[in-house]
Design an enzyme around this catalytic site. Structure first.
Site, mmCIF file in Angstrom:
data_model
loop_
_atom_site.group_PDB
_atom_site.id
_atom_site.type_symbol
_atom_site.label_atom_id
_atom_site.label_comp_id
_atom_site.label_asym_id
_atom_site.label_seq_id
_atom_site.Cartn_x
_atom_site.Cartn_y
_atom_site.Cartn_z
ATOM 1 N N HIS A 155 7.734 -2.596 10.002
ATOM 2 C CA HIS A 155 7.080 -3.108 8.801
ATOM 3 C C HIS A 155 7.940 -2.973 7.534
ATOM 4 C CE1 HIS A 155 3.571 -4.605 6.807
ATOM 5 N NE2 HIS A 155 3.442 -3.555 6.029
ATOM 6 N N SER B 185 3.585 -6.621 2.172
ATOM 7 C CA SER B 185 2.421 -6.145 2.903
ATOM 8 C C SER B 185 1.146 -6.676 2.233
ATOM 9 C CB SER B 185 2.468 -4.619 3.004
ATOM 10 O OG SER B 185 1.654 -4.180 4.047
ATOM 11 N N GLN B 186 0.192 -5.809 1.872
ATOM 12 C CA GLN B 186 -1.049 -6.343 1.295
ATOM 13 C C GLN B 186 -0.793 -7.154 0.020
ATOM 14 O OE1 GLN B 186 -3.503 -2.848 0.672
ATOM 15 N NE2 GLN B 186 -2.587 -2.364 -1.302
ATOM 16 N N ASP C 109 6.811 -4.554 14.197
ATOM 17 C CA ASP C 109 5.858 -3.946 13.260
ATOM 18 C C ASP C 109 4.887 -2.991 13.972
ATOM 19 O OD1 ASP C 109 3.864 -3.529 11.189
ATOM 20 O OD2 ASP C 109 4.745 -5.280 10.217
ATOM 21 N N MET D 259 0.825 -1.206 0.000
ATOM 22 C CA MET D 259 0.000 0.000 0.000
ATOM 23 C C MET D 259 0.862 1.259 0.000
ATOM 24 S SD MET D 259 -2.531 1.016 3.109
ATOM 25 C CE MET D 259 -1.204 1.619 4.142
#
Ligand code: NAG
Ligand code: NAG
Length: 306
Positions: free
Chosen positions: A289, A115-116, A233, A41
């Protein structure tokens, strides 16, 4: 609240393009399957500081390898915007077409999702078995979704604030579900039934609505499913979602592991079977993250790209 048009947000995204830094450089080995990258993202296929440097890193560690960094849309700006404002199911369909139409991927590929991009590539594995995905490596992917949206990458949070407002407005609002991909993996442990009923993406790929035997069969075709959790994270709540765990229902404090989850125990997605076969790999990267070192990549990830 007013829904700002997509185009007026385009300008705001320019600042995002340089917000995600991965300090990376590297060395050599032998050739192997192509590698497909799906960015996270607020990022894009081709940001030299993020996916661009990962691509270079892989190319230098695996000489001759073909690396495809996915672009969703026709340019970098729309790619970045689509990471917020394009239905995740449509993104997955688009990627399936891109992969199927690339002759260099015919014999299969390894996939790395950031991530996503991690859960999106898992959806690709479950829905689109051709060309075959060999290893799936998820960096901080949220396989049981998120409940919380603490902040965005970097300091440029205008679009992020907008996304947070929408999530607060109602992640399970039909309108919001229709286009906001973060809402589509929003998982409210205080209302699991609402999540099951309303989540148009995550509840589907996690077999929460119906059990789709094809999803299970396709996921099991993976050689390895590697999940990287970031120890510090601050972006993902709860971070155990990066290892396919989540909050126990009815509260948002105590978590369960994948192995303790109904999904695993009932083996609706084949994860228990995969675990028995040694196909699940749980890795920890020390850092926030998506922050990992070249050393971590070489030691822990590179073996899955050969
Ligand atoms: C945000 O900006 C402040 C001040 O410029 C800086 O100290 C901080 O490290 C930045 N945070 C991130 C996550 O980039
Ligand atoms: C979920 O859907 C079922 C079946 O349509 C319905 O009976 C139930 O009330 C819904 N629950 C929630 C919380 O939306």
């Amino acid at each position: 609240m007013a829904i700002t048009s997509k185009t007026s947000l385009f300008a705001l995204m320019v600042v995002f393009l340089h917000s995600c830094a991965h300090p990376v450089t590297a060395k050599s080995t032998n050739s192997s399957l192509p590698v497909v990258l799906w960015h996270g993202m607020g990022d894009s296929c081709c940001n030299p500081l993020s996916m661009g440097s990962i691509k270079s890193l892989v190319e230098s560690l695996v000489p001759g390898v073909y690396v495809k960094s996915l672009m969703i849309g026709s340019n970098i700006i729309s790619d970045t915007m689509n990471g917020f404002f394009m239905n995740a199911n449509d993104q997955v369909t688009d990627v399936c077409k891109q992969l199927a139409s690339d002759p260099k991927l015919k014999a299969g590929y390894n996939a790395m999702g950031f991530s996503q991009g991690g859960q999106f590539l898992r959806a690709v594995a479950q829905r689109c078995p051709n060309p075959p995905m060999h290893n799936l490596i998820s960096f901080g992917g949220q396989h049981q979704g998120v409940y919380g949206f603490p902040h965005c990458p970097g300091n440029s949070s205008t679009v992020c604030d907008y996304v947070r407002e929408l999530l607060n407005l109602g992640a399970y609002n039909d309108y919001v579900q229709g286009f906001l991909c973060q809402a589509e993996y929003w998982h409210d442990p205080l209302n699991e039934e609402l999540y099951r009923n309303k989540s148009i993406f995550l509840a589907d790929i996690n077999q929460e609505k119906v059990v789709n035997p094809t999803y299970k069969a396709n996921l099991q075709k993976l050689n390895k499913f590697v999940m990287v959790q970031f120890s510090e994270d601050t972006m993902v709540q709860p971070k155990i979602s990066e290892w396919f765990g989540f909050y126990k229902p009815g509260q948002a404090k105590v978590t369960y592991t994948l192995q303790e989850s109904p999904l695993y125990i009932q083996d609706k997605l084949g994860l228990k079977q995969m675990d028995k076969e040694g196909k699940l790999v749980f890795l920890t990267a020390v850092g926030d993250h998506l922050q990992f070192t070249n050393e971590f990549f070489k030691q822990s990830i590179l073996p899955f790209l050969k």
